[in-house]
Design an enzyme around this catalytic site. Structure first.
Site, mmCIF file in Angstrom:
data_model
loop_
_atom_site.group_PDB
_atom_site.id
_atom_site.type_symbol
_atom_site.label_atom_id
_atom_site.label_comp_id
_atom_site.label_asym_id
_atom_site.label_seq_id
_atom_site.Cartn_x
_atom_site.Cartn_y
_atom_site.Cartn_z
ATOM 1 N N HIS A 70 30.338 38.908 41.097
ATOM 2 C CA HIS A 70 29.484 37.836 41.618
ATOM 3 C C HIS A 70 28.119 38.403 41.989
ATOM 4 C CE1 HIS A 70 32.408 34.473 41.860
ATOM 5 N NE2 HIS A 70 33.230 35.490 41.709
ATOM 6 N N TYR A 334 36.540 44.958 49.240
ATOM 7 C CA TYR A 334 35.200 44.489 49.612
ATOM 8 C C TYR A 334 34.459 45.561 50.389
ATOM 9 C CZ TYR A 334 36.241 39.544 48.615
ATOM 10 O OH TYR A 334 36.543 38.353 48.036
#
Length: 358
Positions: A70, A334
């Site tokens: 993304h 993450y």
């Protein structure tokens, strides 16, 4: 309400508060970087986290300073709570009133310079919060279900979806072998194909595909999923525009705010709580808890969504994670991705809002 604040690049959410926590969003053929850490006890070590970062490098190439998935995004808004959410959760975000929001639209994939295509999964990451107080982060998709229910499944699909230079498509044999080994993903993709994407970001329904628990003042725990339902249409991207979906929503926001109703759906006994590839029946009870309003787009820059990872485990009191293994998985990788990209040279955002023409 009068004197309504406009939360864009100059948001009233302090930078200190928006830097608390880590995360991102997910997608279809190249889903959320996060679905990969502790799931099924397959991951957990620093070496394995490196394996996943290397996997994104192999599929998308080296993109210094960008999110590893993304990579392309834009930011924006505020949330008006109607107070109805308090029947399910004691979280401050659901008290009647207005809450500042920092957000980020995104498309799946780790190459920020690839052209937008309507079929690419769209994400919306949001940080609801008060200065110097607990925040609620959520990473949502325009998909009806998540394609994977395990870390191994995600990783295998990532590699199977790598584009072959000669055809500019994934290797059909690799994808066939992957789907044979992962029938849960084959079933999820069949559901996804029955829900074609809308014209743009502005008319997309975004869903939180994992299950969480809301806990109210009486201590009652309810298993829930949530969704944002658009209150407007959206123009299609212009032909030949490499950033067509992003440019279209930038133009749309210049014409006025965009709004979504936030619906919280409550599970019935027996509904799947740990497998996001499985949908809940359409007749489950939903509570409309407020309206998200996005007011402006801004190029990613220091102090706005560029510095936020939209980790779905950044939760306020009143919201708790389920045992879905993908939730803890997302936070772990993450964090590794965040540390990596913030240690790299900063690259200009692929979406320059001020350069979008009328």
């Amino acid at each position: 309400m009068t004197n309504r604040p406009r939360w864009g690049i100059n948001t009233a959410v302090s930078r200190r508060s928006v830097l608390v926590g880590l995360g991102a969003v997910g997608a279809f053929l190249a889903v959320d970087l996060g679905a990969v850490a502790y799931a099924n006890k397959w991951i957990g070590s620093g070496e394995t986290r490196k394996t996943f970062l290397d996997g994104f490098l192999s599929v998308y190439g080296r993109q210094l300073g960008f999110r590893k998935n993304h990579a392309k995004g834009a930011v924006t808004g505020y949330f008006d709570s109607n107070g109805s959410g308090q029947q399910l959760s004691r979280a401050a975000v659901f008290r009647q009133g207005q809450v500042p929001v920092v957000g980020r639209f995104s498309l799946a994939g780790g190459d920020p310079h690839v052209g937008d295509t309507p079929g690419t999964a769209r994400g919306l990451g949001l940080a609801f919060g008060f200065p110097d107080s607990a925040q609620w982060r959520t990473a949502m998709l325009n998909l009806p279900v998540f394609p994977d229910n395990s870390a191994r499944g995600f990783y295998d699909r990532l590699l199977a979806s790598k584009v072959v230079p000669g055809t500019k498509q994934p290797d059909p044999a690799a994808m066939k072998a992957f789907l044979t080994a992962h029938p849960e993903t084959a079933a999820a993709m069949a559901i996804i194909k029955k829900h074609p994407p809308s014209a743009g970001f502005g008319d997309s329904t975004f869903r939180g595909l994992n299950t969480f628990y809301f806990v109210n003042d009486a201590g009652v725990r309810s298993a829930v999923r949530w969704s944002l339902v658009p209150q407007q249409g959206a123009p299609p991207p212009r032909s030949g525009d490499a950033n067509g979906l992003f440019d279209a929503v930038v133009r749309q926001l210049r014409g006025g705010p965009l709004r979504w109703r936030l619906l919280v759906t409550v599970a019935d006994p027996g509904d799947p709580l740990t497998d996001p590839t499985l949908p809940w029946p359409d007749d489950r009870r939903s509570v409309e808890v407020g309206t998200l309003t996005l007011t402006s787009a801004a190029t990613e820059a220091p102090g706005n969504a560029r510095d936020i990872n939209f980790d779905p485990l950044v939760l306020p009191d009143g919201i708790e994670p389920s045992d879905d293994p993908l939730l803890s998985a997302r936070s772990d990788v993450y964090a590794a991705s965040y540390r990596q990209r913030t240690g790299e040279p900063t690259s200009p955002s692929a979406v320059q809002v001020n350069e979008v023409g009328a």
